[in-house]
Scaffold this motif. Structure first.
Motif, PDB file in Angstrom:
ATOM      1  N   GLU A   1      13.655   2.217   3.806  1.00  0.00           N
ATOM      2  CA  GLU A   1      14.113   3.328   4.646  1.00  0.00           C
ATOM      3  C   GLU A   1      13.076   3.687   5.713  1.00  0.00           C
ATOM      4  OE1 GLU A   1      17.055   4.390   4.538  1.00  0.00           O
ATOM      5  OE2 GLU A   1      17.788   3.703   2.579  1.00  0.00           O
ATOM      6  N   LEU A   2      11.803   3.702   5.333  1.00  0.00           N
ATOM      7  CA  LEU A   2      10.763   4.092   6.292  1.00  0.00           C
ATOM      8  C   LEU A   2      10.579   3.036   7.375  1.00  0.00           C
ATOM      9  CD1 LEU A   2       8.081   5.638   3.898  1.00  0.00           C
ATOM     10  CD2 LEU A   2       9.800   6.826   5.289  1.00  0.00           C
ATOM     11  N   LEU A   3      10.659   1.770   7.015  1.00  0.00           N
ATOM     12  CA  LEU A   3      10.544   0.709   8.026  1.00  0.00           C
ATOM     13  C   LEU A   3      11.724   0.758   8.996  1.00  0.00           C
ATOM     14  CD1 LEU A   3       9.308  -2.355   5.920  1.00  0.00           C
ATOM     15  CD2 LEU A   3       7.977  -0.961   7.502  1.00  0.00           C
ATOM     16  N   GLU A   4      12.906   0.983   8.477  1.00  0.00           N
ATOM     17  CA  GLU A   4      14.082   1.051   9.351  1.00  0.00           C
ATOM     18  C   GLU A   4      14.006   2.252  10.284  1.00  0.00           C
ATOM     19  OE1 GLU A   4      17.445   0.958   6.768  1.00  0.00           O
ATOM     20  OE2 GLU A   4      17.418  -1.228   6.540  1.00  0.00           O
TER      21      GLU A   4
ATOM     22  N   LEU B   1       2.515  -1.248   7.448  1.00  0.00           N
ATOM     23  CA  LEU B   1       2.858  -0.729   6.118  1.00  0.00           C
ATOM     24  C   LEU B   1       1.640  -0.852   5.213  1.00  0.00           C
ATOM     25  CD1 LEU B   1       4.831   0.201   3.874  1.00  0.00           C
ATOM     26  CD2 LEU B   1       5.476  -2.200   3.585  1.00  0.00           C
ATOM     27  N   VAL B   2       1.278   0.248   4.560  1.00  0.00           N
ATOM     28  CA  VAL B   2       0.141   0.275   3.637  1.00  0.00           C
ATOM     29  C   VAL B   2       0.645   0.814   2.303  1.00  0.00           C
ATOM     30  CG1 VAL B   2      -2.169   1.191   3.194  1.00  0.00           C
ATOM     31  CG2 VAL B   2      -1.447   0.690   5.548  1.00  0.00           C
ATOM     32  N   VAL B   3       0.371   0.075   1.223  1.00  0.00           N
ATOM     33  CA  VAL B   3       0.801   0.517  -0.103  1.00  0.00           C
ATOM     34  C   VAL B   3      -0.386   0.449  -1.060  1.00  0.00           C
ATOM     35  CG1 VAL B   3       3.185  -0.215   0.239  1.00  0.00           C
ATOM     36  CG2 VAL B   3       1.565  -1.794  -0.802  1.00  0.00           C
ATOM     37  N   THR B   4      -0.352   1.324  -2.071  1.00  0.00           N
ATOM     38  CA  THR B   4      -1.354   1.334  -3.131  1.00  0.00           C
ATOM     39  C   THR B   4      -0.632   1.356  -4.470  1.00  0.00           C
ATOM     40  OG1 THR B   4      -2.890   2.558  -1.712  1.00  0.00           O
ATOM     41  CG2 THR B   4      -3.340   2.554  -4.073  1.00  0.00           C
ATOM     42  N   ASP B   5      -1.090   0.511  -5.382  1.00  0.00           N
ATOM     43  CA  ASP B   5      -0.473   0.409  -6.715  1.00  0.00           C
ATOM     44  C   ASP B   5       1.030   0.162  -6.599  1.00  0.00           C
ATOM     45  OD1 ASP B   5      -2.895   0.772  -7.951  1.00  0.00           O
ATOM     46  OD2 ASP B   5      -2.641   2.944  -8.160  1.00  0.00           O
ATOM     47  N   ALA B   6       1.372  -0.822  -5.762  1.00  0.00           N
ATOM     48  CA  ALA B   6       2.775  -1.229  -5.570  1.00  0.00           C
ATOM     49  C   ALA B   6       3.656  -0.066  -5.143  1.00  0.00           C
ATOM     50  CB  ALA B   6       3.320  -1.878  -6.837  1.00  0.00           C
ATOM     51  N   GLY B   7       3.094   0.865  -4.379  1.00  0.00           N
ATOM     52  CA  GLY B   7       3.879   1.965  -3.855  1.00  0.00           C
ATOM     53  C   GLY B   7       4.025   3.142  -4.789  1.00  0.00           C
ATOM     54  N   LYS B   8       3.522   3.031  -6.005  1.00  0.00           N
ATOM     55  CA  LYS B   8       3.673   4.137  -6.950  1.00  0.00           C
ATOM     56  C   LYS B   8       2.804   5.317  -6.554  1.00  0.00           C
ATOM     57  CE  LYS B   8       4.627   0.951 -10.768  1.00  0.00           C
ATOM     58  NZ  LYS B   8       4.154   0.394 -12.056  1.00  0.00           N
ATOM     59  N   ASN B   9       1.633   5.038  -5.995  1.00  0.00           N
ATOM     60  CA  ASN B   9       0.713   6.115  -5.600  1.00  0.00           C
ATOM     61  C   ASN B   9       0.762   6.406  -4.107  1.00  0.00           C
ATOM     62  OD1 ASN B   9      -0.144   6.514  -8.208  1.00  0.00           O
ATOM     63  ND2 ASN B   9      -1.912   5.150  -8.031  1.00  0.00           N
ATOM     64  N   LEU B  10       0.987   5.368  -3.285  1.00  0.00           N
ATOM     65  CA  LEU B  10       0.994   5.597  -1.836  1.00  0.00           C
ATOM     66  C   LEU B  10       1.863   4.582  -1.127  1.00  0.00           C
ATOM     67  CD1 LEU B  10      -0.146   6.920   0.804  1.00  0.00           C
ATOM     68  CD2 LEU B  10      -1.945   5.175   0.714  1.00  0.00           C
ATOM     69  N   ILE B  11       2.686   5.071  -0.216  1.00  0.00           N
ATOM     70  CA  ILE B  11       3.398   4.248   0.764  1.00  0.00           C
ATOM     71  C   ILE B  11       3.190   4.918   2.111  1.00  0.00           C
ATOM     72  CG2 ILE B  11       5.614   3.380   1.584  1.00  0.00           C
ATOM     73  CD1 ILE B  11       6.605   3.388  -1.280  1.00  0.00           C
ATOM     74  N   GLN B  12       2.579   4.197   3.029  1.00  0.00           N
ATOM     75  CA  GLN B  12       2.301   4.747   4.355  1.00  0.00           C
ATOM     76  C   GLN B  12       2.848   3.796   5.410  1.00  0.00           C
ATOM     77  OE1 GLN B  12      -1.817   4.764   5.797  1.00  0.00           O
ATOM     78  NE2 GLN B  12      -1.519   6.878   6.497  1.00  0.00           N
ATOM     79  N   VAL B  13       3.591   4.344   6.358  1.00  0.00           N
ATOM     80  CA  VAL B  13       4.125   3.572   7.480  1.00  0.00           C
ATOM     81  C   VAL B  13       3.606   4.189   8.778  1.00  0.00           C
ATOM     82  CG1 VAL B  13       6.185   2.848   8.728  1.00  0.00           C
ATOM     83  CG2 VAL B  13       6.177   2.822   6.232  1.00  0.00           C
TER      84      VAL B  13
ATOM     85  N   VAL C   1       8.815  -7.437  17.150  1.00  0.00           N
ATOM     86  CA  VAL C   1       7.985  -6.316  16.713  1.00  0.00           C
ATOM     87  C   VAL C   1       6.843  -6.850  15.846  1.00  0.00           C
ATOM     88  CG1 VAL C   1       7.921  -4.139  15.440  1.00  0.00           C
ATOM     89  CG2 VAL C   1       9.962  -4.757  16.767  1.00  0.00           C
ATOM     90  N   PHE C   2       5.640  -6.334  16.045  1.00  0.00           N
ATOM     91  CA  PHE C   2       4.498  -6.678  15.193  1.00  0.00           C
ATOM     92  C   PHE C   2       4.628  -5.949  13.864  1.00  0.00           C
ATOM     93  CE2 PHE C   2       0.502  -5.288  13.363  1.00  0.00           C
ATOM     94  CZ  PHE C   2      -0.198  -6.482  13.227  1.00  0.00           C
ATOM     95  N   PHE C   3       4.444  -6.679  12.759  1.00  0.00           N
ATOM     96  CA  PHE C   3       4.481  -6.089  11.427  1.00  0.00           C
ATOM     97  C   PHE C   3       3.228  -6.497  10.669  1.00  0.00           C
ATOM     98  CE2 PHE C   3       9.002  -5.936  12.377  1.00  0.00           C
ATOM     99  CZ  PHE C   3       9.428  -4.770  11.767  1.00  0.00           C
ATOM    100  N   SER C   4       2.724  -5.580   9.840  1.00  0.00           N
ATOM    101  CA  SER C   4       1.642  -5.924   8.925  1.00  0.00           C
ATOM    102  C   SER C   4       1.873  -5.202   7.611  1.00  0.00           C
ATOM    103  CB  SER C   4       0.277  -5.556   9.502  1.00  0.00           C
ATOM    104  OG  SER C   4       0.113  -4.153   9.540  1.00  0.00           O
ATOM    105  N   LEU C   5       1.402  -5.826   6.541  1.00  0.00           N
ATOM    106  CA  LEU C   5       1.520  -5.238   5.205  1.00  0.00           C
ATOM    107  C   LEU C   5       0.168  -5.351   4.521  1.00  0.00           C
ATOM    108  CD1 LEU C   5       2.838  -4.178   2.625  1.00  0.00           C
ATOM    109  CD2 LEU C   5       3.727  -6.469   2.199  1.00  0.00           C
TER     110      LEU C   5
ATOM    111  N   GLN D   1      -4.905  -7.439   3.097  1.00  0.00           N
ATOM    112  CA  GLN D   1      -3.783  -7.707   3.990  1.00  0.00           C
ATOM    113  C   GLN D   1      -2.939  -8.848   3.445  1.00  0.00           C
ATOM    114  OE1 GLN D   1      -4.252  -9.122   8.243  1.00  0.00           O
ATOM    115  NE2 GLN D   1      -3.412  -7.090   8.634  1.00  0.00           N
ATOM    116  N   VAL D   2      -1.651  -8.586   3.285  1.00  0.00           N
ATOM    117  CA  VAL D   2      -0.713  -9.583   2.758  1.00  0.00           C
ATOM    118  C   VAL D   2       0.010 -10.287   3.893  1.00  0.00           C
ATOM    119  CG1 VAL D   2       1.268  -9.944   1.239  1.00  0.00           C
ATOM    120  CG2 VAL D   2      -0.434  -8.194   0.670  1.00  0.00           C
ATOM    121  N   PHE D   3       0.431  -9.535   4.916  1.00  0.00           N
ATOM    122  CA  PHE D   3       1.124 -10.095   6.072  1.00  0.00           C
ATOM    123  C   PHE D   3       0.481  -9.581   7.349  1.00  0.00           C
ATOM    124  CE2 PHE D   3       4.730 -10.634   3.106  1.00  0.00           C
ATOM    125  CZ  PHE D   3       5.097 -11.934   3.420  1.00  0.00           C
ATOM    126  N   HIS D   4       0.404 -10.466   8.331  1.00  0.00           N
ATOM    127  CA  HIS D   4      -0.003 -10.098   9.689  1.00  0.00           C
ATOM    128  C   HIS D   4       0.893 -10.906  10.612  1.00  0.00           C
ATOM    129  CE1 HIS D   4      -2.857  -8.739  12.841  1.00  0.00           C
ATOM    130  NE2 HIS D   4      -2.507  -9.872  13.425  1.00  0.00           N
TER     131      HIS D   4
END
Length: 623
Positions: free
Chosen positions: A31-34, A46-58, A186-190, A196-199
């Protein structure tokens, strides 16, 4: 009696509604990416911590929001895209129902910073349990930064239903890939836990696919492009050699929105008919552009299922587009008339012909029958022909055949055995036992025929071997580690981001099963050793197939990670129909099968053998 029906408080109603939209961290990521895409962003992080359980930042550089819009965006069904009912049938954006941010705010602690280009200051809002805790001006860049912390902090029962970090991270990567594929400009990073998983740099669709799926697809993609007045179909399909035994890289997008459609998948499968094996699945990334009024996307909370006004027309267009692309690029079985390089290097080809050899060839009767006029049909008398020695193969030698000695081995590696009886739990029914004084017989390179004291049994070699391997790997996973065969020349495997996460999750269990695999940089692993029964040189394919089967493991029963892994390895390593077995190999397989506590079925319940008794055979022949 007092009235008993009452309105739910807003925070509880929001949490119930959030259950349909936000099922796990990956749902919030989608939802946040869209939303960032709809804001016109050209850079999305996109930045995540603990598989998104603790933090999801877009973080995006989109157009941002005003102070009023930022506050209104967290209200239920607040949207800028729908003003009347007709707008529902002309939707071209990713989001439209105004549920995402309200649902996220109901089950997480949310902070948002947003600013428009024309504003000097942006807006900071902090929301918890659907209630605004703080709202104030702030200095921030143009665009939006939204943080979602502690998912399901106020619904602990739902948090307990989340899977392991590795499993949840795979779902996040899946959603990230689907959005990134749809918008290659569009540039995406994860980034996950600081790594960094994706650039993904902005570029063409093919460049984006290679960045995501791997460089091995660089020369294995076929361009699909068909434009009509009704709809447009474009994208890429993999060449037949990229087909896999499990459903792997298959993506459909309608108006840049990822969808799941078994009906359209069938259209692509039909286009590949007779070009790949029936149990294989082609790779494809296909985009369909169609008038929004011809589809209904408001039929599922996740919007991954849509309805077409005329499914049959879409099916026909997709199938025709893929078939035309494959034919246009000559992706079809063909005879290779080019001379093999090994043949060209032979002495007989490179050595120049001498006069002596030319005279010997041209003077032969066989040569004359091909070069002399009207002589192609001529056959010399038997006693003069140079081919008369071929008749010797059909003449009886007059010598009787000598039987083999008891300990003599045939050329095929088959040995005659002394009288032996094999007993097992499945064959101890009265006097009914399996005997081996008669050699086993392999039928159609798929079945083993074995005699019993009361008839015979027909063993399916692949399913029997699967049972044997399952028992062996089950013992290994429960403490009895399997031996590892060290590789003299370790091989390197480069995986996609999703497979890398899965591999890291499975590494400890794979080590117990005899695999010695070590991380070697980003998305790369080195195979130092494999189980002793794995054919050397086939490690990469075996591991890739194992990951594919594990990802798409299907069962009505939910198994543990270890159980799924053992079942996948047993199924993958079992010998396939078409493989010829020696007498010794058949004997070993049958012995190990009936040493099992459950020899009559595979782990999933399929029979390993069928029993035929003498009285049944007699009845078939009317005796």
């Amino acid at each position: 009696m007092p009235d008993i029906i009452q309105l739910l408080p807003d925070n509880i109603a929001n949490q119930i509604a959030a259950g349909e939209v936000i099922q796990r961290p990956a749902s919030a990521v989608k939802e946040l990416l869209e939303n960032a895409v709809d804001a016109g962003a050209t850079i999305i992080k996109l930045v995540v911590t603990d598989a998104g359980k603790n933090l999801i930042q877009v973080i995006d550089n989109g157009k941002g929001m005003s102070e009023t819009d930022a506050r209104m965006s967290f209200e239920r069904h607040a949207t800028s895209k729908i003003s009347n009912i007709d707008d529902l049938f002309h939707i071209k954006t990713m989001g439209f129902r105004g549920e995402a941010l309200a649902s996220i705010a109901a089950v997480a602690q949310v902070e948002i910073k947003t600013k428009r280009a024309e504003d000097e200051l942006g807006t900071f809002i902090e929301i918890e349990n659907s209630a605004v805790i703080r709202q104030e001006p702030c200095a921030t860049q143009t665009g939006t930064i939204i943080c979602m912390k502690n998912l399901f902090f106020n619904v602990p029962a739902r948090r307990n239903f989340l899977k392991s970090n590795a499993a949840e991270m795979r779902h996040i990567v899946d959603e990230f890939i689907r959005v990134a594929m749809a918008f290659p400009e569009v540039f995406f990073s994860l980034t996950s836990n600081g790594q960094q998983v994706f650039h993904l740099e902005a570029g063409s669709l093919k460049q984006r696919l290679i960045q995501i799926l791997g460089t091995h697809y660089n020369t294995r993609l076929v361009n699909v492009k068909e434009d009509t007045d009704y709809m447009n179909v474009y994208g890429f399909v993999g060449k037949p050699e990229t087909a896999k035994k499990t459903r792997g890289d298959q993506y459909f997008f309608v108006n840049n929105r990822f969808i799941k459609s078994a009906y359209l998948n069938h259209a692509v499968m039909n286009a590949f008919d007779e070009m790949i094996a029936r149990d294989s699945f082609p790779m494809y990334v296909l985009f369909i552009d169609v008038d929004p009024s011809q589809i209904d996307i408001n039929v599922h909370p996740t919007k991954q299922e849509i309805k077409f006004e005329d499914e049959k027309v879409i099916y026909a267009f997709v199938q025709a587009a893929v078939k035309h692309a494959l034919a246009q690029f000559s992706i079809a079985p063909s005879l290779d008339f080019s001379l093999n390089a090994d043949i060209q290097s032979l002495e007989a080809v490179n050595r120049p012909a001498t006069n002596e050899t030319l005279n010997n060839v041209t003077s032969s009767n066989l040569f004359k029958t091909f070069v002399q006029k009207n002589q192609a049909h001529k056959i010399d008398p038997v006693n003069k022909s140079e081919l008369n020695h071929w008749r010797d193969f059909y003449e009886p030698s007059g010598k009787p055949l000598q039987p083999l000695a008891p300990d003599q081995t045939t050329d095929a590696g088959q040995t005659s055995f002394e009288h032996e009886v094999i007993t097992g739990p499945a064959l101890q029914r009265g006097s009914h036992v399996l005997i081996t004084d008669v050699a086993f017989t392999q039928i159609q390179q798929a079945y083993i025929l074995a005699c019993t004291t009361n008839g015979f049994i027909l063993i399916h070699q692949q399913q029997a071997h699967e049972r044997v391997l399952y028992d062996r790997y089950s013992q290994a996973i429960n403490g009895k580690s399997m031996p590892t065969q060290q590789s003299l020349f370790p091989s390197t495997i480069e995986l996609g981001a999703g497979d890398t996460i899965l591999m890291q999750e499975l590494l400890p269990d794979l080590h117990t099963l005899g695999y010695l695999i070590e991380p070697f940089g980003l998305n790369t692993f080195v195979v130092q050793g494999t189980p002793a029964d794995i054919i050397q040189g086939n490690e990469k394919m075996a591991i890739e197939m194992l990951l594919e089967q594990y990802k798409h493991f299907s069962s009505d029963i939910k198994f543990s990670r270890r159980e799924r892994l053992v079942r996948c390895i047993a199924r993958q390593q079992a010998i396939r129909p078409g493989q010829s077995l020696s007498q010794r190999e058949m004997t070993t397989l049958v012995n190990e099968l009936f040493a099992s506590t459950t020899p009559n079925t595979t782990p999933n319940g399929t029979p390993t053998y069928i029993e035929f008794k003498n009285d049944y055979l007699d009845r078939m022949f009317g005796k």
